[in-house]
Design a protein around this motif. Structure first.
Motif, PDB file in Angstrom:
ATOM      1  N   THR A   1       1.432   2.438  -9.226  1.00  0.00           N
ATOM      2  CA  THR A   1       2.726   2.365  -8.411  1.00  0.00           C
ATOM      3  C   THR A   1       3.739   2.029  -9.456  1.00  0.00           C
ATOM      4  O   THR A   1       3.781   1.076 -10.324  1.00  0.00           O
ATOM      5  CB  THR A   1       2.873   1.347  -7.452  1.00  0.00           C
ATOM      6  N   ALA A   2       5.079   2.366  -8.931  1.00  0.00           N
ATOM      7  CA  ALA A   2       6.211   2.110  -9.725  1.00  0.00           C
ATOM      8  C   ALA A   2       7.074   1.068  -8.712  1.00  0.00           C
ATOM      9  O   ALA A   2       8.140   0.775  -9.196  1.00  0.00           O
ATOM     10  CB  ALA A   2       7.195   3.248 -10.055  1.00  0.00           C
ATOM     11  N   PHE A   3       6.481   0.690  -7.741  1.00  0.00           N
ATOM     12  CA  PHE A   3       7.349  -0.064  -6.501  1.00  0.00           C
ATOM     13  C   PHE A   3       6.285  -1.206  -6.286  1.00  0.00           C
ATOM     14  O   PHE A   3       5.851  -1.162  -5.005  1.00  0.00           O
ATOM     15  CB  PHE A   3       7.684   0.631  -5.212  1.00  0.00           C
ATOM     16  N   ALA A   4       5.863  -2.260  -6.919  1.00  0.00           N
ATOM     17  CA  ALA A   4       4.980  -3.151  -6.686  1.00  0.00           C
ATOM     18  C   ALA A   4       5.684  -4.299  -6.077  1.00  0.00           C
ATOM     19  O   ALA A   4       6.799  -4.922  -6.231  1.00  0.00           O
ATOM     20  CB  ALA A   4       4.534  -3.835  -8.084  1.00  0.00           C
ATOM     21  N   THR A   5       4.967  -4.684  -4.880  1.00  0.00           N
ATOM     22  CA  THR A   5       5.580  -5.686  -4.149  1.00  0.00           C
ATOM     23  C   THR A   5       4.025  -6.412  -3.666  1.00  0.00           C
ATOM     24  O   THR A   5       3.207  -5.894  -3.720  1.00  0.00           O
ATOM     25  CB  THR A   5       6.193  -5.171  -2.787  1.00  0.00           C
ATOM     26  N   VAL A   6       4.388  -7.628  -3.033  1.00  0.00           N
ATOM     27  CA  VAL A   6       3.222  -8.495  -2.840  1.00  0.00           C
ATOM     28  C   VAL A   6       2.296  -7.735  -1.587  1.00  0.00           C
ATOM     29  O   VAL A   6       1.306  -7.795  -1.307  1.00  0.00           O
ATOM     30  CB  VAL A   6       3.645 -10.205  -2.297  1.00  0.00           C
ATOM     31  N   GLU A   7       3.379  -7.154  -0.589  1.00  0.00           N
ATOM     32  CA  GLU A   7       2.890  -6.624   0.523  1.00  0.00           C
ATOM     33  C   GLU A   7       1.834  -5.344   0.183  1.00  0.00           C
ATOM     34  O   GLU A   7       0.822  -5.228   0.663  1.00  0.00           O
ATOM     35  CB  GLU A   7       4.145  -6.179   1.436  1.00  0.00           C
ATOM     36  N   THR A   8       2.368  -4.637  -0.807  1.00  0.00           N
ATOM     37  CA  THR A   8       1.524  -3.499  -0.973  1.00  0.00           C
ATOM     38  C   THR A   8       0.159  -3.864  -1.817  1.00  0.00           C
ATOM     39  O   THR A   8      -0.686  -3.145  -1.822  1.00  0.00           O
ATOM     40  CB  THR A   8       2.766  -2.494  -1.983  1.00  0.00           C
TER      41      THR A   8
END
Length: 298
Positions: A1-8
């Motif tokens: 992923t290029a959009f790392a967040t805690v939620e994902t």
């Protein structure tokens, strides 16, 4: 992923992902994640095979035998399996300590999680510390990437410390802390990590004597000695010879109907068996190769 967040990340892990990789990434990072995933999958497959064998009732018979002393040890092992306490299995080389440890794990509530084994006698103190606790990148010469240790990889499962008597005295203190406080740090890190791991230790030494001689920490000995199991040598339970021999003839006969003659069994009863069950298996495997008949008479 290029959009790392805690939620994902949390969502992916809940869906069953082993790990996730951030873009852009280096090829060696990708390779490391894949190799860890493959290793973990292989461990799960191995444990599934062990559980299948246990479910078929194979393990109690060939680990120990069917004599009264063997049944006593295995009955105790069944009781021990229901606990999360540390187990110490003592016995001579070749008596089946590691296989009994597998049986305990397979009968425990942790059987769906990994069972990992570390041979404490095969590694130097530095390598063993890294193997058990892992290390951070740059922690020592050659540590070009971080590595999880067996306590992390065995999370929720069982860690088997084979030949625990050979652990370096300096490392014994760190092992004691893990057993007492259920926490550890990777080599090169000051961050404490929780360890939800059941420890089973095996030894072919007399640990009590090692404690008296100052070669093994007394506090660690008592921490390991919570649930002790002692496997008698084969020469002290010759009543198991028949059942064990039958199992190994089936195992190595590959469908060939071979039996053990009474004369051969009598010769085996007179032998001392210094290599215990492992030696018995080797002898019978060799006999199956050299003898072509349906009865092993000598």
């Amino acid at each position: 992923t290029a959009f790392a967040t805690v939620e994902t990340a949390v969502s992916a892990m809940k869906e069953g992902a082993f790990d996730y990789i951030l873009k852009p990434f280096r090829p060696e990072e990708f390779e490391l994640v894949i190799s860890r995933a493959v290793e973990y999958r292989e461990l799960l497959c191995e444990n599934e095979q062990l559980r299948t064998a246990l479910g078929q009732g194979e393990s109690p018979r060939w680990v120990m035998g069917e004599g009264p002393r063997s049944r006593e040890v295995f009955d105790l092992a069944q009781k021990v399996a229901g606990s999360d306490s540390t187990v110490l299995i003592e016995g001579e080389t070749g008596t089946g300590k590691e296989v009994l440890a597998h049986a305990i794990h397979g009968m425990s509530a942790r059987r769906a999680r990994p069972l990992l084994c570390v041979n404490c006698a095969a590694l130097s103190a530095g390598l063993l510390e890294s193997e058990l606790f892992g290390h951070e990148k740059g922690a020592f010469t050659g540590a070009d990437r971080f590595r999880k240790g067996r306590f992390e990889l065995a999370e929720g499962g069982t860690l088997l410390l084979d030949e625990v008597s050979e652990i370096d005295p300096g490392l014994q203190a760190k092992l004691l802390r893990v057993l007492q406080e259920k926490s550890f740090e990777r080599v090169g890190s000051s961050v404490s990590r929780r360890a939800d791991v059941r420890v089973i230790a095996t030894t072919n030494r007399n640990l009590a004597s090692h404690v008296k001689e100052g070669r093994f920490r007394e506090d660690l000995y008592y921490r390991l000695h919570v649930l002790p199991l002692v496997i008698p040598p084969l020469r002290e339970r010759l009543e198991d010879l028949g059942a064990l021999a039958e199992h190994f003839l089936i195992k190595h006969g590959r469908g060939r109907p071979v039996k053990l003659g009474e004369g051969a069994l009598e010769v085996m009863r007179r032998y001392h068996w210094p290599g215990n069950v492992r030696e018995l298996e080797n002898v019978l495997e060799r006999a199956l190769v050299l003898e072509k008949g349906e009865v092993l008479s000598r």
